[in-house]
Design an enzyme around this catalytic site. Structure first.
Site, PDB file in Angstrom:
ATOM      1  N   ASN A 176      13.624  78.276 -41.882  1.00  0.00           N
ATOM      2  CA  ASN A 176      14.000  77.327 -40.840  1.00  0.00           C
ATOM      3  C   ASN A 176      15.478  76.934 -40.844  1.00  0.00           C
ATOM      4  O   ASN A 176      16.039  76.628 -39.795  1.00  0.00           O
ATOM      5  CB  ASN A 176      13.142  76.059 -40.991  1.00  0.00           C
ATOM      6  CG  ASN A 176      13.716  74.890 -40.230  1.00  0.00           C
ATOM      7  OD1 ASN A 176      13.636  74.830 -39.006  1.00  0.00           O
ATOM      8  ND2 ASN A 176      14.311  73.945 -40.965  1.00  0.00           N
ATOM      9  N   SER A 227      18.623  67.445 -32.478  1.00  0.00           N
ATOM     10  CA  SER A 227      18.778  67.689 -33.913  1.00  0.00           C
ATOM     11  C   SER A 227      20.236  67.537 -34.304  1.00  0.00           C
ATOM     12  O   SER A 227      21.112  67.349 -33.461  1.00  0.00           O
ATOM     13  CB  SER A 227      18.283  69.092 -34.283  1.00  0.00           C
ATOM     14  OG  SER A 227      19.198  70.080 -33.858  1.00  0.00           O
ATOM     15  N   TYR A 265      26.695  81.904 -33.458  1.00  0.00           N
ATOM     16  CA  TYR A 265      25.334  81.444 -33.755  1.00  0.00           C
ATOM     17  C   TYR A 265      24.303  82.402 -33.146  1.00  0.00           C
ATOM     18  O   TYR A 265      23.343  82.813 -33.807  1.00  0.00           O
ATOM     19  CB  TYR A 265      25.134  80.033 -33.203  1.00  0.00           C
ATOM     20  CG  TYR A 265      23.738  79.497 -33.384  1.00  0.00           C
ATOM     21  CD1 TYR A 265      23.320  78.977 -34.609  1.00  0.00           C
ATOM     22  CD2 TYR A 265      22.823  79.512 -32.326  1.00  0.00           C
ATOM     23  CE1 TYR A 265      22.036  78.487 -34.774  1.00  0.00           C
ATOM     24  CE2 TYR A 265      21.539  79.019 -32.480  1.00  0.00           C
ATOM     25  CZ  TYR A 265      21.146  78.511 -33.703  1.00  0.00           C
ATOM     26  OH  TYR A 265      19.869  78.031 -33.861  1.00  0.00           O
ATOM     27  N   ASP A 293      21.591  76.180 -51.791  1.00  0.00           N
ATOM     28  CA  ASP A 293      22.759  76.204 -50.921  1.00  0.00           C
ATOM     29  C   ASP A 293      22.818  77.588 -50.285  1.00  0.00           C
ATOM     30  O   ASP A 293      23.198  78.561 -50.945  1.00  0.00           O
ATOM     31  CB  ASP A 293      24.028  75.920 -51.731  1.00  0.00           C
ATOM     32  CG  ASP A 293      25.284  75.936 -50.874  1.00  0.00           C
ATOM     33  OD1 ASP A 293      25.172  76.165 -49.646  1.00  0.00           O
ATOM     34  OD2 ASP A 293      26.380  75.746 -51.434  1.00  0.00           O
ATOM     35  N   ARG A 318      12.330  60.230 -46.892  1.00  0.00           N
ATOM     36  CA  ARG A 318      11.595  59.154 -46.214  1.00  0.00           C
ATOM     37  C   ARG A 318      10.249  59.660 -45.704  1.00  0.00           C
ATOM     38  O   ARG A 318       9.235  58.965 -45.795  1.00  0.00           O
ATOM     39  CB  ARG A 318      12.427  58.587 -45.061  1.00  0.00           C
ATOM     40  CG  ARG A 318      13.575  57.686 -45.501  1.00  0.00           C
ATOM     41  CD  ARG A 318      14.107  56.866 -44.337  1.00  0.00           C
ATOM     42  NE  ARG A 318      14.671  57.715 -43.297  1.00  0.00           N
ATOM     43  CZ  ARG A 318      15.945  58.082 -43.242  1.00  0.00           C
ATOM     44  NH1 ARG A 318      16.789  57.689 -44.186  1.00  0.00           N
ATOM     45  NH2 ARG A 318      16.385  58.838 -42.260  1.00  0.00           N
ATOM     46  N   LYS A 358      21.513  84.824 -34.964  1.00  0.00           N
ATOM     47  CA  LYS A 358      20.100  84.814 -34.602  1.00  0.00           C
ATOM     48  C   LYS A 358      19.618  86.215 -34.228  1.00  0.00           C
ATOM     49  O   LYS A 358      18.482  86.592 -34.521  1.00  0.00           O
ATOM     50  CB  LYS A 358      19.851  83.826 -33.455  1.00  0.00           C
ATOM     51  CG  LYS A 358      19.853  82.372 -33.901  1.00  0.00           C
ATOM     52  CD  LYS A 358      18.709  82.122 -34.881  1.00  0.00           C
ATOM     53  CE  LYS A 358      18.651  80.722 -35.392  1.00  0.00           C
ATOM     54  NZ  LYS A 358      17.520  80.500 -36.319  1.00  0.00           N
ATOM     55  N   LEU A 395      14.229  69.760 -37.150  1.00  0.00           N
ATOM     56  CA  LEU A 395      13.008  70.551 -37.083  1.00  0.00           C
ATOM     57  C   LEU A 395      12.358  70.677 -38.449  1.00  0.00           C
ATOM     58  O   LEU A 395      11.135  70.586 -38.575  1.00  0.00           O
ATOM     59  CB  LEU A 395      13.299  71.936 -36.500  1.00  0.00           C
ATOM     60  CG  LEU A 395      12.097  72.880 -36.408  1.00  0.00           C
ATOM     61  CD1 LEU A 395      10.968  72.256 -35.595  1.00  0.00           C
ATOM     62  CD2 LEU A 395      12.511  74.219 -35.814  1.00  0.00           C
TER      63      LEU A 395
END
Length: 365
Positions: A102, A260, A221, A70, A52, A225, A16
């Site tokens: 993000n 992802s 996780y 980090d 890239r 959040k 993302l």
């Protein structure tokens, strides 16, 4: 210095994050008018994908840099914030127009800890972003700045009449979080009496307690959040009452599930599914249901950038708005618990070792 402001995107090398950078480069109103600071953990080994993408930045005249942060190290966060604050103060770079938080960390087959002694999911997803945000408030654009938190249905959300995914809803037996939060002890992430330390230190839903249970990592996780969403709500309330910072907006976006690298620390079947199958299914899923559970990184990046800059539909100061993709949504009941949010805020000040003078937020304590 011709730019109107600075855009900071953490975790720019991820799926993302890289798509967000690509979308900024693709928009003429953004690529020439804003200076980009794209953070990665390692600017050499951990930046191949975004490097890239940035190869065509010169052709669209987008000034930018890669900055090493980090998020598993509070000292690294402090060093980066000092550097940015110093350069904004001396005019080397313009004030921060958008701070997009993000970067993320998820794991199912492992359980990692930071050198600061915290659960990796808790620190990378939440605590380091909490610290970074408070440290950078002095460098925000005081008239138009936006701080954007990335939410997730894994914390809980409510879209009236459309969808319910809540740890506190006993009728939610078939939702995407049903198996994660079925055990009674996990139907509230923070039970009373409120204890944030177990989550912060990795004792809550630990791999040691639940060996081989993939839901243990998903819960950690989701809990991280939830902490981010509590921060979003608490900070938006505190900023709104701050005479110097009240024009800054704090918003949050749930970008959905996307192909992802976030799932690379899972079982190989899940990794292959996210790496090779989901990229084929996601475009169709978006076509059928644009703000459904599965989305493309392109669609989600567009939603994230819109939340950071849009004024036509969100207004000049969309403080406190939570979006599920491109639609206004609502957070779940636990995220609205004022006592839990205040307790998490106060405990986080201790975890992050924040002291008087570190932030310009008047109601920081």
């Amino acid at each position: 210095m011709n730019q109107q402001g600075t855009v900071i995107v953490t975790g720019a090398n991820g799926g993302l994050g890289n798509a967000i950078v690509s979308h900024i480069l693709d928009r003429q109103d953004l690529n020439t008018n804003y200076y980009g600071i794209y953070t990665v953990r390692d600017t050499v080994r951990g930046a191949r994908t975004v490097l890239r993408t940035l190869e065509w930045a010169k052709s669209v005249k987008h000034s930018h840099e890669l900055l090493a942060i980090d998020l598993g190290s509070l000292d690294s966060v402090r060093r980066a914030a000092r550097d940015i604050n110093s350069r904004v103060a001396n005019g080397t770079i313009p004030p921060i127009r958008a701070l997009i938080l993000n970067a993320g960390w998820g794991e199912q087959t492992t359980h990692s800890f930071t050198n600061d002694g915290f659960d990796m999911s808790f620190q990378v997803n939440y605590l380091s972003h909490f610290l970074l945000t408070l440290l950078l408030l002095q460098s925000m654009d005081k008239k138009h700045g936006r701080i954007e938190v990335l939410g997730s249905w894994t914390h809980e959300y409510l879209i009236p009449g459309v969808s319910t995914c809540s740890t506190t809803d006993p009728n939610n037996k078939k939702g995407p979080s049903a198996s994660m939060y079925t055990p009674k002890r996990y139907q509230q992430i923070f039970n009373y009496p409120i204890n944030t330390e177990d989550l912060a230190k990795g004792k809550w839903s630990s791999e040691r307690e639940h060996p081989g249970d993939l839901n243990a990592g998903l819960r950690r996780y989701g809990a991280a959040k939830l902490c981010e969403i509590m921060m979003f709500r608490e900070l938006s309330n505190r900023i709104e009452k701050d005479p110097e910072l009240s024009a800054i907006s704090v918003v949050a976006v749930d970008p959905g599930a996307m192909p992802s690298e976030l799932n690379r620390r899972s079982i190989w079947v899940m990794f292959l599914l996210m790496k090779f199958v989901l990229p084929l299914l996601a475009p169709l899923a978006v076509w059928l249901q644009p703000n459904g559970t599965i989305r493309t990184t392109t669609k989600s990046a567009r939603d994230v950038v819109r939340a950071a800059f849009d004024t036509a539909t969100l207004g000049d100061h969309p403080n406190g708005i939570y979006l599920n993709g491109s639609e206004i949504a609502d957070v779940g009941p636990e995220a609205k618990d004022a006592e839990k949010s205040r307790t998490l805020w106060h405990d986080s000040l201790v975890y992050a070792r924040l002291e008087k003078g570190d932030t310009i937020l008047k109601a920081w304590e």
